[in-house]
Design a protein around this motif. Structure first.
Motif, PDB file in Angstrom:
ATOM      1  N   GLY A   1       0.801  -1.213   0.000  1.00  0.00           N
ATOM      2  CA  GLY A   1       0.000   0.000   0.000  1.00  0.00           C
ATOM      3  C   GLY A   1       0.834   1.263   0.000  1.00  0.00           C
ATOM      4  N   ALA A   2       1.919   1.270   0.781  1.00  0.00           N
ATOM      5  CA  ALA A   2       2.769   2.462   0.840  1.00  0.00           C
ATOM      6  C   ALA A   2       3.419   2.730  -0.506  1.00  0.00           C
ATOM      7  N   ALA A   3       3.898   1.662  -1.163  1.00  0.00           N
ATOM      8  CA  ALA A   3       4.566   1.833  -2.451  1.00  0.00           C
ATOM      9  C   ALA A   3       3.586   2.282  -3.526  1.00  0.00           C
ATOM     10  N   ALA A   4       2.401   1.681  -3.554  1.00  0.00           N
ATOM     11  CA  ALA A   4       1.405   2.055  -4.558  1.00  0.00           C
ATOM     12  C   ALA A   4       0.934   3.485  -4.350  1.00  0.00           C
ATOM     13  N   SER A   5       0.794   3.888  -3.101  1.00  0.00           N
ATOM     14  CA  SER A   5       0.360   5.251  -2.804  1.00  0.00           C
ATOM     15  C   SER A   5       1.399   6.267  -3.273  1.00  0.00           C
ATOM     16  N   ARG A   6       2.689   5.968  -3.051  1.00  0.00           N
ATOM     17  CA  ARG A   6       3.741   6.872  -3.505  1.00  0.00           C
ATOM     18  C   ARG A   6       3.747   7.009  -5.023  1.00  0.00           C
ATOM     19  N   SER A   7       3.382   5.929  -5.710  1.00  0.00           N
ATOM     20  CA  SER A   7       3.420   5.930  -7.171  1.00  0.00           C
ATOM     21  C   SER A   7       2.124   6.428  -7.797  1.00  0.00           C
ATOM     22  N   GLY A   8       1.099   6.650  -6.979  1.00  0.00           N
ATOM     23  CA  GLY A   8      -0.167   7.142  -7.495  1.00  0.00           C
ATOM     24  C   GLY A   8      -1.001   6.093  -8.200  1.00  0.00           C
ATOM     25  N   ASN A   9      -0.746   4.811  -7.922  1.00  0.00           N
ATOM     26  CA  ASN A   9      -1.526   3.737  -8.539  1.00  0.00           C
ATOM     27  C   ASN A   9      -2.787   3.473  -7.728  1.00  0.00           C
ATOM     28  N   GLY A  10      -3.940   3.428  -8.403  1.00  0.00           N
ATOM     29  CA  GLY A  10      -5.199   3.180  -7.707  1.00  0.00           C
ATOM     30  C   GLY A  10      -5.786   1.817  -7.978  1.00  0.00           C
ATOM     31  N   ILE A  11      -5.343   1.162  -9.070  1.00  0.00           N
ATOM     32  CA  ILE A  11      -5.827  -0.167  -9.428  1.00  0.00           C
ATOM     33  C   ILE A  11      -4.619  -1.060  -9.654  1.00  0.00           C
ATOM     34  N   VAL A  12      -4.563  -2.179  -8.950  1.00  0.00           N
ATOM     35  CA  VAL A  12      -3.425  -3.080  -9.079  1.00  0.00           C
ATOM     36  C   VAL A  12      -3.914  -4.470  -9.450  1.00  0.00           C
ATOM     37  N   GLY A  13      -3.126  -5.144 -10.275  1.00  0.00           N
ATOM     38  CA  GLY A  13      -3.375  -6.547 -10.560  1.00  0.00           C
ATOM     39  C   GLY A  13      -2.674  -7.392  -9.509  1.00  0.00           C
ATOM     40  N   LEU A  14      -3.364  -8.409  -9.016  1.00  0.00           N
ATOM     41  CA  LEU A  14      -2.841  -9.231  -7.931  1.00  0.00           C
ATOM     42  C   LEU A  14      -2.709 -10.678  -8.382  1.00  0.00           C
ATOM     43  N   LEU A  15      -1.488 -11.204  -8.324  1.00  0.00           N
ATOM     44  CA  LEU A  15      -1.220 -12.612  -8.589  1.00  0.00           C
ATOM     45  C   LEU A  15      -0.758 -13.276  -7.304  1.00  0.00           C
ATOM     46  N   GLY A  16      -1.120 -14.527  -7.123  1.00  0.00           N
ATOM     47  CA  GLY A  16      -0.701 -15.252  -5.926  1.00  0.00           C
ATOM     48  C   GLY A  16      -1.307 -16.638  -5.922  1.00  0.00           C
ATOM     49  N   THR A  17      -1.369 -17.242  -4.751  1.00  0.00           N
ATOM     50  CA  THR A  17      -2.014 -18.540  -4.629  1.00  0.00           C
ATOM     51  C   THR A  17      -3.527 -18.372  -4.735  1.00  0.00           C
ATOM     52  N   LEU A  18      -4.233 -19.486  -4.840  1.00  0.00           N
ATOM     53  CA  LEU A  18      -5.698 -19.437  -4.883  1.00  0.00           C
ATOM     54  C   LEU A  18      -6.255 -18.726  -3.656  1.00  0.00           C
ATOM     55  N   PHE A  19      -5.606 -18.919  -2.513  1.00  0.00           N
ATOM     56  CA  PHE A  19      -6.094 -18.299  -1.285  1.00  0.00           C
ATOM     57  C   PHE A  19      -5.938 -16.784  -1.352  1.00  0.00           C
ATOM     58  N   THR A  20      -4.798 -16.317  -1.845  1.00  0.00           N
ATOM     59  CA  THR A  20      -4.536 -14.881  -1.918  1.00  0.00           C
ATOM     60  C   THR A  20      -5.428 -14.215  -2.962  1.00  0.00           C
ATOM     61  N   MET A  21      -5.602 -14.859  -4.113  1.00  0.00           N
ATOM     62  CA  MET A  21      -6.419 -14.272  -5.169  1.00  0.00           C
ATOM     63  C   MET A  21      -7.911 -14.410  -4.893  1.00  0.00           C
ATOM     64  N   GLY A  22      -8.307 -15.504  -4.239  1.00  0.00           N
ATOM     65  CA  GLY A  22      -9.726 -15.794  -4.070  1.00  0.00           C
ATOM     66  C   GLY A  22     -10.341 -15.266  -2.798  1.00  0.00           C
ATOM     67  N   GLN A  23      -9.512 -14.845  -1.837  1.00  0.00           N
ATOM     68  CA  GLN A  23     -10.026 -14.335  -0.569  1.00  0.00           C
ATOM     69  C   GLN A  23      -9.542 -12.901  -0.364  1.00  0.00           C
ATOM     70  N   ASP A  24     -10.030 -12.252   0.656  1.00  0.00           N
ATOM     71  CA  ASP A  24      -9.823 -10.795   0.752  1.00  0.00           C
ATOM     72  C   ASP A  24      -8.865 -10.363   1.853  1.00  0.00           C
TER      73      ASP A  24
ATOM     74  N   ALA B   1      -0.390  -9.455 -18.658  1.00  0.00           N
ATOM     75  CA  ALA B   1      -0.825  -8.654 -19.805  1.00  0.00           C
ATOM     76  C   ALA B   1      -2.343  -8.504 -19.819  1.00  0.00           C
ATOM     77  N   MET B   2      -3.055  -9.568 -19.463  1.00  0.00           N
ATOM     78  CA  MET B   2      -4.521  -9.494 -19.438  1.00  0.00           C
ATOM     79  C   MET B   2      -5.006  -8.576 -18.313  1.00  0.00           C
ATOM     80  N   LEU B   3      -4.339  -8.607 -17.179  1.00  0.00           N
ATOM     81  CA  LEU B   3      -4.702  -7.704 -16.090  1.00  0.00           C
ATOM     82  C   LEU B   3      -4.445  -6.256 -16.491  1.00  0.00           C
ATOM     83  N   GLN B   4      -3.350  -6.017 -17.166  1.00  0.00           N
ATOM     84  CA  GLN B   4      -3.045  -4.665 -17.637  1.00  0.00           C
ATOM     85  C   GLN B   4      -4.113  -4.186 -18.614  1.00  0.00           C
ATOM     86  N   ALA B   5      -4.559  -5.072 -19.497  1.00  0.00           N
ATOM     87  CA  ALA B   5      -5.600  -4.716 -20.466  1.00  0.00           C
ATOM     88  C   ALA B   5      -6.922  -4.381 -19.783  1.00  0.00           C
ATOM     89  N   ARG B   6      -7.146  -4.941 -18.593  1.00  0.00           N
ATOM     90  CA  ARG B   6      -8.379  -4.667 -17.840  1.00  0.00           C
ATOM     91  C   ARG B   6      -8.267  -3.424 -16.959  1.00  0.00           C
TER      92      ARG B   6
END
Length: 271
Positions: free
Chosen positions: A118-141, A193-198
């Motif tokens: 969060g700190a890094a994204a905030s410094r860079s001004g990014n509001g939407i991020v693509g998240l890759l990880g395990t099924l647990f990380t991607m599928g849960q909050d 690439a697909m996340l970037q396109a979205r």
């Protein structure tokens, strides 16, 4: 640069590692290398590593026995506290599923991996991020909720269930075992690439094994390497860059000594 504390005043950090040990090595290397670089010599920080049994953790994950996983982390945390640690770090993203449970049962502060993201994204001004990880990380909050509530970040994950399942298998059956296949890397890059396109403005490598196969130069958008960002929080905590004295457990550790640096500044070359 912020004045550096004497070695005697460094805080001792406990690392709950082994999930997987390949990425735990990266934590250890990057934290040590960063402190060496800051001090301009071979000054090493006080670290204590507890190596968890990932094979057993995977068994419990498959069984959905997360309360037992939390108990394992709690027991390890107590051992690290008894060893003199003043703060803790879970050296993986997926393990943060049990963060709240363990945090509620331990006196020591635990550095949450999402606070580095969060700190890094905030410094860079990014509001939407693509998240890759395990099924647990991607599928849960457990990561995406903290990123949204504390940093206003929206997260996107691969749309196809089969794609998420393959990413999970690549992480647990290849990367966690030190296997780095070119075809797996191509698949990961295709998903990015697909996340970037979205609409993703940056990519969160939300598994600490992913930076072992995907590097910033592979992509044409910002990469949020959770291992490096978490290691940055660790260095700030060890050096007291959150302005001295133990912080309250409810407060994320702010970036201090390494604030404003390029994300590639932690520990030299990355595999």
């Amino acid at each position: 640069m912020t004045d550096l504390v004497p070695v005697s005043q460094m805080r001792t950090l406990g690392i709950l590692g082994g999930t997987a040990w390949h990425s735990t090595i990266e934590y250890y290397r990057q934290i040590n290398a960063s402190v060496n670089e800051l001090y301009g010599n071979q000054t090493n920080p006080p670290l204590v590593v507890y190596n968890l049994n990932q094979a057993h953790i995977h068994e419990l994950q498959r069984a959905g026995a997360w309360s037992r996983i939390a108990d394992m982390f709690h027991e390890a945390a107590l051992r690290l506290q008894a060893a003199g640690c003043q703060g803790l770090l879970f050296a993986s993203n997926t393990s943060h599923k049990v963060f709240d449970d363990v945090d509620a049962r331990i006196e020591l502060p635990i550095l949450h991996i999402a606070d580095g993201i969060g700190a890094a994204a905030s410094r860079s001004g990014n509001g939407i991020v693509g998240l890759l990880g395990t099924l647990f990380t991607m599928g849960q909050d457990f990561l995406s909720r903290r990123l949204l509530e504390r940093y206003g970040l929206r997260t996107l994950t691969p749309a196809a269930t089969a794609s998420k399942a393959r990413l999970h298998d690549i992480i647990q059956q290849e990367l966690a075992l030190g296997k780095f296949k070119p075809e797996s890397k191509r698949f990961i890059l295709d998903q990015i690439a697909m996340l970037q396109a979205r609409g993703a403005q940056a990519i969160v490598l939300g598994c600490t094994e992913l930076p072992l196969i995907v590097e910033p130069q592979d992509l044409d958008l910002p990469v949020l390497d959770t291992t490096r960002l978490h290691a940055r929080l660790a260095v700030d905590f060890i050096l007291g860059a959150d302005q001295g004295g133990p912080r309250r457990k409810s407060e994320p550790v702010p970036v201090g000594v390494l604030d404003g640096g390029d994300l590639s500044d932690l520990g030299g070359d990355h595999r």
